[in-house]
Enzyme design. Structure first.
Site, PDB file in Angstrom:
ATOM      1  N   LYS A   9       3.296  -8.546   8.311  1.00  0.00           N
ATOM      2  CA  LYS A   9       3.865  -7.405   7.858  1.00  0.00           C
ATOM      3  C   LYS A   9       5.003  -7.225   7.917  1.00  0.00           C
ATOM      4  O   LYS A   9       5.562  -8.012   7.713  1.00  0.00           O
ATOM      5  CB  LYS A   9       3.281  -5.756   9.359  1.00  0.00           C
ATOM      6  CG  LYS A   9       4.645  -4.608   9.407  1.00  0.00           C
ATOM      7  CD  LYS A   9       4.286  -4.273  10.898  1.00  0.00           C
ATOM      8  CE  LYS A   9       4.664  -2.876  10.907  1.00  0.00           C
ATOM      9  NZ  LYS A   9       5.761  -3.075  10.792  1.00  0.00           N
ATOM     10  N   LYS A  14       8.450 -12.846   7.843  1.00  0.00           N
ATOM     11  CA  LYS A  14       7.439 -14.087   7.509  1.00  0.00           C
ATOM     12  C   LYS A  14       7.838 -14.660   5.996  1.00  0.00           C
ATOM     13  O   LYS A  14       8.065 -16.379   6.047  1.00  0.00           O
ATOM     14  CB  LYS A  14       6.771 -12.637   6.229  1.00  0.00           C
ATOM     15  CG  LYS A  14       5.609 -13.918   5.680  1.00  0.00           C
ATOM     16  CD  LYS A  14       4.513 -12.934   4.958  1.00  0.00           C
ATOM     17  CE  LYS A  14       4.637 -11.507   4.266  1.00  0.00           C
ATOM     18  NZ  LYS A  14       5.793 -12.066   3.117  1.00  0.00           N
ATOM     19  N   LYS A  40       9.691  -7.175  -3.359  1.00  0.00           N
ATOM     20  CA  LYS A  40      11.608  -7.093  -3.018  1.00  0.00           C
ATOM     21  C   LYS A  40      11.738  -9.015  -3.714  1.00  0.00           C
ATOM     22  O   LYS A  40      13.447  -8.360  -3.790  1.00  0.00           O
ATOM     23  CB  LYS A  40      11.197  -7.348  -1.225  1.00  0.00           C
ATOM     24  CG  LYS A  40      10.793  -6.235  -1.063  1.00  0.00           C
ATOM     25  CD  LYS A  40      11.556  -5.963   0.458  1.00  0.00           C
ATOM     26  CE  LYS A  40      10.672  -6.950   1.167  1.00  0.00           C
ATOM     27  NZ  LYS A  40       9.201  -6.769   1.686  1.00  0.00           N
ATOM     28  N   ASP A 126       1.020  -6.609   3.891  1.00  0.00           N
ATOM     29  CA  ASP A 126       0.523  -5.224   4.824  1.00  0.00           C
ATOM     30  C   ASP A 126      -0.777  -4.635   4.543  1.00  0.00           C
ATOM     31  O   ASP A 126      -1.587  -3.664   4.232  1.00  0.00           O
ATOM     32  CB  ASP A 126       1.471  -3.636   4.973  1.00  0.00           C
ATOM     33  CG  ASP A 126       3.220  -4.096   4.291  1.00  0.00           C
ATOM     34  OD1 ASP A 126       3.810  -4.468   4.582  1.00  0.00           O
ATOM     35  OD2 ASP A 126       2.692  -3.911   6.228  1.00  0.00           O
TER      36      ASP A 126
END
Length: 840
Positions: A9, A14, A40, A126
């Protein structure tokens, strides 16, 4: 080579864990490629001590891959990094960008050719779309690590990720275990309890350590910057556990929503009676269970299953359970949902009509269905659709191929047998909707989807058609269907970076071409449907600013009937037809006759009728004619002419001498002309007689089902050409090869009707039950030379030593009739297939 995919998530740590594992692998002497698969672009920040230019911002040139230009060496020995990147926030699709990067990685075989010992994929987890599962789908890694914390939403995401991993288990993908990033030991214990409930393991626990934040400010991996810290020690243990992990003996089992929230509330999870989760039987991924030697149908019968039919590509079975008959569904694995049993490449469950199911019946069904796990879905489909779809069963091109079967006795390529081939005869039923002249059909989708070219091709939205183009294209310039249909050339770059500008430019360009009051239909294709921007608001904007009507549609169904679309087209055409001069200066306007228009216009002129020549203004030509003549049934043209109070006619098709006479007579009658000049010239009559004497010794075959006899006297839906009457007039004998033992009462009546409709045609019927029987009938009939098929060089016909033909050979008019008969005779007398290609 070690290849690991980290999922988790967003914000769970992570990337921190993945980058530190990369650093530790490299410190052990490995050459590691760290692959950031998150829009990102923050995965490699500590490894590279800053941002690197992502793959999505590094365009390729001259057809050369740009992936190696996007891989950067780290200051840490043995570490190399690449970021997939993504679009600007709020547009495009990052998943598509990841897929594009991995496609290049696979095509160039970078991991092997560049000598990497390990690859670490850091993927957004996700589970919003299949694009983020690309490392698994593309076969880059088998080992998955899910990063989670003790928080409920993090564990919920982990539970969903377990489902994703199981979806790809057929590719050899497995869950190595969980990496728990917890605030406390108590939290880690809670995450471990979840792991036990989901039948997986905890590979390592990382507890809160302030050195992580300190190292990230320094833009260094904490495990190397502070090697004696608790974080470094725990990450090293995790790294070792990940390297040592192998596929578990039994796969993990994601909790159902009800089970998960019961667990979150402190209730011990129990197996749900109403919707059990089926663990995949331990077997080689993607392969059926070992066969027991029995034929498929025998296994079905012994398990108490009786096939009831097909429904939406799924097999319906009636199962004799201990609680009585229950209907079940066997479907492709792609249809799998929570609570369904999974085996091989298919899934099964009770049909909704089965009603309330006693709890114990689920286990009974599991045991019964598991006997079928030795078969693939395609095998079952092929075994059962043979009796459900006659045409689908005619797939073998020769006896050799027919005998080349799988061990279950099904055809070698069973997927072809289920609606993938066209039928020999095209019955009526296609509902056509003409495209209004002057309108624009804009397809926003992949060029290759329509096999219409590529970048800059003939259907390109912005191609200059007034002069030859010397620009480089990446694909063939295939024929353009019509200048009214264009493609925006939606590309992978549009999918990644956003297509807003292209949508607007395409709409403005199309509106300009149609002019004020024009009609633009904007079709959103499959890829763009998932990835495109806000098409609706752009359509409204262009409508306001250009006075063009913009209609949005899905898929490239330009000429297919849809009530709303047809209503708009009728209103648009009627409005155009109603404006301007209505002075009648011609007798006939031929509507939508395509390449045959000039030939048919010549026929009308020879008969003493004047024809409105097609020009740039269709509507002016139509208004100048007393009669609009259609080439075929249409849901737009007739109603539009009616609404504009214009007379129109759909006459018989002008094929053959008799058909052409009937076509001219119908037009003359509609115009009130009692006498017009009809009939072929004497020279044509003489030539036709010579051809007729040659044709009498040949027979032409049609393979069909008895229920389709009723279509034989009419016209095929594709060309509106009456094939059988044309053959009869030419003197050919006609064989109907019909599946079955004989004709039913209804079919016999249809055959009698057919003989009466084509009195000059010598008709006969032959029956067959198997493909082998049909092949023998075709091969041993020495008079038979042609067999009808809309598939060019149909291998099933060629294998019998015959030639295939279709309505595409037919030409209209008197001259066209003679040319048609000449073509058919040339095919009859061309014995190449019989001499060299026959395999029977």
């Amino acid at each position: 080579m070690e290849s690991i995919v980290f999922f988790g998530k967003g914000g769970i740590g992570k990337s921190t864990i993945a980058s530190n594992v990369t650093a530790l692998l490299a410190s052990g002497g490995s050459k590691v490629l760290h692959i950031g698969c998150d829009p990102k672009m923050d995965s490699a920040l500590t490894l590279m001590r800053g941002r690197i230019k992502p793959f999505s911002e590094n365009p390729s040139s001259s057809g050369r891959s740009n992936l190696r230009d996007s891989i950067f060496p780290s200051a840490i020995k043995g570490v190399y990094c690449v970021e997939a990147g993504g679009p600007h926030p709020g547009v495009g699709c990052a998943g598509a960008g990841i897929g594009a990067m991995l496609d290049e990685m696979k095509a160039d075989d970078i991991l092997a050719k560049d000598g990497y010992d390990a690859a670490v994929f850091d993927v957004l987890g996700d589970v919003v779309c299949g694009g983020f599962a690309a490392p698994l789908r593309r076969g880059f890694s088998k080992k998955v690590v899910i990063v989670t914390s003790e928080e409920i939403l993090s564990l919920y995401a982990a539970n969903r990720l377990i489902t994703m991993v199981n979806n790809y288990a057929r590719n050899g993908i497995y869950l190595a275990g969980l990496a728990v990033n917890a605030r406390s030991k108590e939290g880690a214990a809670f995450a471990a309890a979840f792991a036990a409930a989901a039948n997986t393991r905890v590979l390592g626990v990382i507890l809160f350590d302030p050195v992580v934040a300190r190292a990230e400010k320094e833009k260094r991996p904490a495990a190397l910057a502070y090697p004696k810290s608790d974080f470094a020690v725990r990450t090293a243990r995790l790294c070792a556990a990940v390297k040592a992990a192998s596929a578990p003996a039994t796969p993990p089992r994601a909790l159902s929503d009800s089970e998960f929230f019961a667990f979150a509330e402190g209730v011990k999870p129990v197996k749900a009676q109403g919707a059990p989760q089926a663990a995949r039987p331990p077997q080689a991924p993607g392969k059926p269970a070992p066969r027991d030697g029995r034929p498929l149908l025998s296994v079905f019968e012994s398990g108490g299953f009786k096939v009831a039919g097909m429904e939406d590509g799924q097999i319906m079975c009636d199962w004799a359970s201990s609680a009585g008959a229950r209907r079940i569904v066997i479907a492709p694995e792609a249809s799998a949902r929570e609570g369904m049993l999974r085996f091989s490449d298919w899934t099964s469950c009770f049909h909704p009509s089965a009603g309330q199911i006693p709890g114990g019946l689920y286990e009974e069904l599991r045991a019964a269905v598991s006997r079928l796990a030795q078969f693939r879905f395609g095998e079952m489909l092929a075994a059962f659709t043979g009796t459900k779809d006659f045409y689908g069963g005619l797939v073998s091109s020769s006896r050799a191929e027919h005998e080349d079967k799988a061990s279950s006795g099904t055809p070698k390529r069973p997927h072809i047998a289920f609606g993938q081939w066209q039928r020999f005869i095209f019955p009526r039923g296609m509902v056509r909707a003409a495209i209004p002249p002057g309108s624009m059909m804009v397809e926003h989708g992949d060029m290759e989807c329509r096999f219409s070219g590529c970048d800059g091709g003939n259907m390109g939205m912005f191609t200059d058609f007034d002069r030859p183009s010397s620009s480089y294209t990446r694909g063939p310039l295939l024929p353009r269907e019509t200048r009214q249909i264009v493609n925006t050339e939606f590309s992978s770059r549009d999918a990644v970076m956003g297509d807003d500008e292209k949508i607007l430019a395409s709409l403005y360009s199309a509106a300009e071409k149609t002019g004020p009051g024009g009609l633009v239909e904007f079709y959103v294709g499959c890829s763009a449907m998932l990835l495109a921007g806000d098409v609706s608001s752009y359509a409204q904007k262009v409508e306001r600013e250009t006075d063009a009507k913009v209609v949005l549609e899905n898929y490239n169904s330009f000429s297919e009937y849809a009530p709303a679309k047809v209503a708009v087209r009728i209103a648009h055409m009627a409005g155009k037809l109603s404006r301007g001069s209505r002075r009648k200066t011609h007798d006939v306007h031929l509507v939508d006759d395509g390449m045959a228009g000039e030939k048919l216009a010549g026929l009308l002129i020879c008969a003493g009728l004047s024809v409105a020549r097609p020009g740039k203004d269709f509507y002016a030509a139509a208004r100048s004619a007393r009669l609009q003549v259609l080439s075929g049934p249409d849901t737009v043209l007739g109603p539009a002419f009616d609404k504009a109070s214009m007379k129109w006619l759909l006459p018989p098709s002008p094929y053959g001498f008799a058909g052409t006479d009937a076509w001219l007579a119908a037009i003359a009658g509609a115009l009130g002309r009692k006498k017009i000049k009809t009939g072929p010239a004497p020279a044509l009559v003489k030539e036709a007689a010579v051809l007729w004497r040659r044709s009498r010794k040949y027979a032409v075959g049609f393979v069909l089902e008895a229920e389709d006899i009723k279509f034989m006297g009419g016209e095929t839906a594709l060309t509106m050409a009456p094939v059988l009457p044309v053959l009869g007039e030419a003197g050919f004998r006609v064989r109907l090869f019909i599946k079955g033992e004989g004709l039913s009462k209804t079919a016999a009546a249809g055959f009698s009707k057919l003989k009466a409709a084509v009195p000059g045609c010598a008709l006969s019927v032959k029956f067959f039950n198997t493909m082998d029987e049909l092949a023998v009938l075709l091969r041993t009939d020495s008079a038979l030379k042609l067999v009808y098929s809309d598939i060019r060089m149909d291998p099933r016909v060629v294998a019998a030593g015959k030639n295939s033909f279709s309505a595409a050979l037919l030409e209209p008019g008197y001259l066209g009739a003679v040319e048609t008969w000449r073509r058919l005779l040339e095919l009859c007398e061309w014995d190449f297939n019989e001499k060299y290609l026959s395999t029977i």
